[in-house]
Design a protein around this motif. Structure first.
Motif, mmCIF file in Angstrom:
data_model
loop_
_atom_site.group_PDB
_atom_site.id
_atom_site.type_symbol
_atom_site.label_atom_id
_atom_site.label_comp_id
_atom_site.label_asym_id
_atom_site.label_seq_id
_atom_site.Cartn_x
_atom_site.Cartn_y
_atom_site.Cartn_z
ATOM 1 N N UNK A 186 0.845 -1.195 0.000
ATOM 2 C CA UNK A 186 0.000 0.000 0.000
ATOM 3 C C UNK A 186 0.880 1.245 0.000
ATOM 4 N N UNK A 187 0.473 2.257 -0.739
ATOM 5 C CA UNK A 187 1.239 3.507 -0.771
ATOM 6 C C UNK A 187 0.293 4.677 -1.001
ATOM 7 N N UNK A 188 0.672 5.801 -0.457
ATOM 8 C CA UNK A 188 -0.128 7.017 -0.613
ATOM 9 C C UNK A 188 -0.234 7.411 -2.086
ATOM 10 N N UNK A 189 0.877 7.233 -2.823
ATOM 11 C CA UNK A 189 0.930 7.672 -4.222
ATOM 12 C C UNK A 189 -0.027 6.898 -5.120
ATOM 13 N N UNK A 190 -0.282 5.618 -4.799
ATOM 14 C CA UNK A 190 -1.101 4.787 -5.685
ATOM 15 C C UNK A 190 -2.527 4.596 -5.174
ATOM 16 N N UNK A 235 -6.385 13.001 -13.938
ATOM 17 C CA UNK A 235 -6.558 14.196 -13.102
ATOM 18 C C UNK A 235 -5.828 14.028 -11.775
ATOM 19 N N UNK A 236 -5.934 12.829 -11.187
ATOM 20 C CA UNK A 236 -5.255 12.554 -9.920
ATOM 21 C C UNK A 236 -3.739 12.591 -10.111
ATOM 22 N N UNK A 237 -3.264 12.056 -11.224
ATOM 23 C CA UNK A 237 -1.827 12.072 -11.525
ATOM 24 C C UNK A 237 -1.322 13.498 -11.694
ATOM 25 N N UNK A 238 -2.147 14.348 -12.299
ATOM 26 C CA UNK A 238 -1.774 15.759 -12.473
ATOM 27 C C UNK A 238 -1.602 16.434 -11.104
ATOM 28 N N UNK A 239 -2.523 16.158 -10.183
ATOM 29 C CA UNK A 239 -2.414 16.728 -8.835
ATOM 30 C C UNK A 239 -1.095 16.331 -8.178
ATOM 31 N N UNK A 240 -0.738 15.063 -8.330
ATOM 32 C CA UNK A 240 0.502 14.573 -7.713
ATOM 33 C C UNK A 240 1.730 15.155 -8.412
ATOM 34 N N UNK A 241 1.628 15.325 -9.724
ATOM 35 C CA UNK A 241 2.744 15.912 -10.465
ATOM 36 C C UNK A 241 2.991 17.343 -9.995
ATOM 37 N N UNK A 242 1.931 18.121 -9.828
ATOM 38 C CA UNK A 242 2.061 19.504 -9.350
ATOM 39 C C UNK A 242 2.705 19.524 -7.962
ATOM 40 N N UNK A 243 2.294 18.581 -7.119
ATOM 41 C CA UNK A 243 2.867 18.484 -5.770
ATOM 42 C C UNK A 243 4.373 18.218 -5.843
ATOM 43 N N UNK A 244 4.781 17.283 -6.718
ATOM 44 C CA UNK A 244 6.214 16.969 -6.871
ATOM 45 C C UNK A 244 6.988 18.173 -7.419
ATOM 46 N N UNK A 245 6.415 18.852 -8.385
ATOM 47 C CA UNK A 245 7.081 20.021 -8.966
ATOM 48 C C UNK A 245 7.314 21.094 -7.901
#
Length: 640
Positions: free
Chosen positions: A171-175, A340-350
């Protein structure tokens, strides 16, 4: 006047009490009762207490008994999974039976300790793309998943704990996709958290506790209840763990996983937009190039790294590529929930990478931790007292305990780090007779430890003699992997006894072999300095290569040192020396684990006797007999 809880606790330790009836050979240890009563007072009066409990005090029962008898909701946090499992599966069941109480108990670990059913199905679907060994492990995990009640990998015995397959299905927060998941109702992580919210005694570890508290402060999550009492065992680990969670961190492994997921989304549902794949692949390539440059340097100080032209150029190029991908994905918002969820995570990483790359906060340290295929970027505050003051609310009783908290008979440094200077502070000395049971030897005629080749040669000579005298039965603890390898290579050619070297097997695997062989020699670094319990005549000698001062090049140390200088304090006296004392006490603590144990500690660093600061180390160690005569130590080893 004693509170009702104090009276109940006192009755537990009497000659007719439950401990005497159920524990074979039970004898009252006054220090254990005193500790239990102090914790009872803390719980009853909603006050805070810090207790150093030396080896043999019996601190586990001293805090669990008041916790169980109080009837309050209690979180017990440990520094290691081993202790966490010992408390939940052994100590708590024994005590609830002895005390005739039956509170609901819960064990809660971090996400990565639980199987994610969604990821398992995902991996089984793509089974043809993995190697034979990983596929075999996945099949074993799939079989185990059908019978496991809690999905905790701790109960998975058919697959190695460090197997690659476990990382694929943990289990992971990212997935996690939350309530949208087909397995939400059966989710092992969710069920574990629900059990924790309903329980009276919840056993967690420090990392999970701080992760939960920090998330809760930001309003994003509430995994643990606001308990009446929080007890930290192995509390000496808290300052460094708190630094991790009050700062920020970003794993490039998570970035790689996100980019791979974006490519998977393109391949499964958005094949009309080839740029998604090509932009993601460009980001992955730029990330690999950046990785390679970092690994070539091996430097952990980001401020120094970003000062190198090649790394600065690659860093900003990576950020530019990720921003291009971000703009592309924003043009496709609404086409796919997963995208959309991946975009949110990408913005967070950036955002995280941008803050890290700029490194413009003088009050924090920016560091890079290297693993086999990834790096972890950390931003750590120099001091966490301010954050801890906000975290440790006054509605809760806070209890901190460890065998190693005091420096020169004072708990003031730890209390200040945790913003707990007003807490009651107690030092409960070990009931063991260290003068009779142990000998500390600092051999004469040692060269200076800064000359690594000479130090290694001398250390090998001392080790050979000690190992022969003890007939194996020795731990050799090192402050660096480099010295471990130098000594291991030499001893491997000369020792007649089995050598167990860190890295050959897991920590628990090596310890199991050490106990089974009965005449082995174990060589280890950091993780073997603490949390290791070998009793009886299986271990008679502990050798430490040198005083465990942290490297002056460590980014966090340098940041703390600068902070101390700004306050007109001596960095060595206030940062370096206290940390080294606590670390040395941990290593020394491996030797005497029982009132019948006997043994010799050999420290191959004469700075402890010929430098002024050596007195601070000696004052903080157990009161062992001392000698400079190696032959005396060898003679004692022959009799152990």
């Amino acid at each position: 006047m004693a509170t009702r809880l104090e009276q109940q606790v006192a009755a537990t330790f009497t000659e007719n009490g439950p401990l005497a009836k159920h524990v074979k050979g039970f004898r009252l240890r006054q220090v254990q009762l005193d500790m239990a009563q102090s914790i009872s007072q803390s719980i009853a009066h909603k006050s805070n207490v810090i207790v150093e409990a030396g080896t043999g005090v019996g601190k586990t029962f001293a805090y669990l008994i008041p916790a169980l008898l109080s009837g309050k909701q209690v979180i017990v946090s440990t520094g290691s999974k081993n202790l966490q499992e010992q408390l939940f599966f052994k100590d708590l069941p024994e005590l609830t039976q002895m005390l005739n109480v039956s509170p609901q108990l819960a064990l809660l670990k971090g996400r990565s300790n639980y199987l994610c059913q969604y990821r398992l199905v995902e991996q089984m679907t793509a089974a043809s793309t993995v190697d034979e060994r990983t596929l075999d492990d996945l099949l074993r995990i799939h079989q185990w998943a059908g019978i496991s009640k809690d999905g905790d990998f701790g109960g998975l015995s058919s697959v190695a704990e460090d197997a690659f397959a476990i990382g694929l299905v943990a289990s992971s927060k990212e997935t996690c996709i939350g309530q949208k998941c087909d397995y939400y109702e059966d989710c092992f992580t969710r069920k574990a958290r629900m059990r924790a919210l309903e329980a009276r005694i919840i056993v967690v570890n420090h990392h999970l506790f701080f992760a939960d508290r920090v998330l809760k402060e930001t309003g994003f999550a509430e995994l643990l209840p606001d308990a009446d009492v929080v007890i930290f065992d192995e509390a000496h680990l808290l300052p460094d763990i708190a630094l991790t969670y009050f700062g920020q961190q970003c794993s490039t492994k998570a970035v790689v996983r996100l980019l791979e997921q974006i490519i998977e989304i393109y391949q499964s549902s958005l094949k009309d937009t080839g740029q998604i794949e090509s932009f993601s692949l460009r980001c992955l390539q730029q990330l690999r190039d950046w990785h390679n440059l970092l690994f070539e340097t091996g430097n952990s100080d980001w401020r120094r790294l970003i000062g190198m032209k090649s790394i600065a150029f690659a860093s900003w190029a990576l950020l530019d590529e990720l921003k291009l991908l971000q703009r592309l994905l924003q043009a496709h918002v609404g086409r796919s929930d997963e995208l959309d969820l991946s975009l949110e995570r990408l913005v967070e990483f950036i955002d995280k990478l941008s803050v890290f790359f700029h490194c413009d906060n003088p009050q924090v340290a920016y560091s890079v931790d290297y693993a086999s295929h990834t790096v972890l970027l950390r931003i750590s505050p120099m001091n966490v007292a301010k954050e801890c003051a906000a975290l440790f609310d006054q509605q809760t009783s806070w209890v901190f305990t460890s065998a190693t908290l005091q420096v020169q008979r004072s708990l003031g440094l730890f209390a200040a780090d945790m913003a707990m200077s007003d807490a009651k502070q107690l030092i409960m000395d070990s009931p063991f007779d260290y003068q009779a049971q142990s000998l500390l030897c600092v051999p004469r005629q040692l060269g200076h430890v800064s000359n690594q080749q000479m130090a290694a040669k001398q250390l090998v000579t001392v080790c050979q003699q000690a190992i022969r005298a003890a007939q194996g039965r020795t731990f050799i603890l090192f402050t660096s992997h480099r010295m471990l390898q130098l000594v291991a290579t030499e001893l491997n050619q000369r020792s007649e006894f089995p050598l167990l070297v860190q890295g050959q097997d897991s920590k628990q695997g090596l310890l199991k072999k050490f106990r089974q062989l009965g005449n082995a020699v174990l060589l280890g670094t950091g993780s073997f300095w603490e949390g290791v319990d070998v009793r009886g005549n299986l271990l008679s000698c502990v050798i430490i290569d040198k005083l465990p001062f942290i490297s002056p090049e460590d980014p966090l140390y340098r940041a703390r040192a600068e902070s101390a200088q700004q306050k007109q304090l001596d960095p060595f006296e206030t940062v370096s020396l206290p940390q080294a004392i606590i670390s040395l006490k941990q290593g020394v603590g491996r030797l005497i684990r029982d009132e019948k144990d006997k043994g010799v500690l050999i420290l191959c660093d004469n700075r402890i006797v010929n430098r002024p600061y050596g007195a601070a180390f000696l004052e903080s160690l157990p009161p062992m007999s001392r000698t400079r005569d190696l032959q005396k130590a060898l003679s004692l080893l022959q009799d152990c």
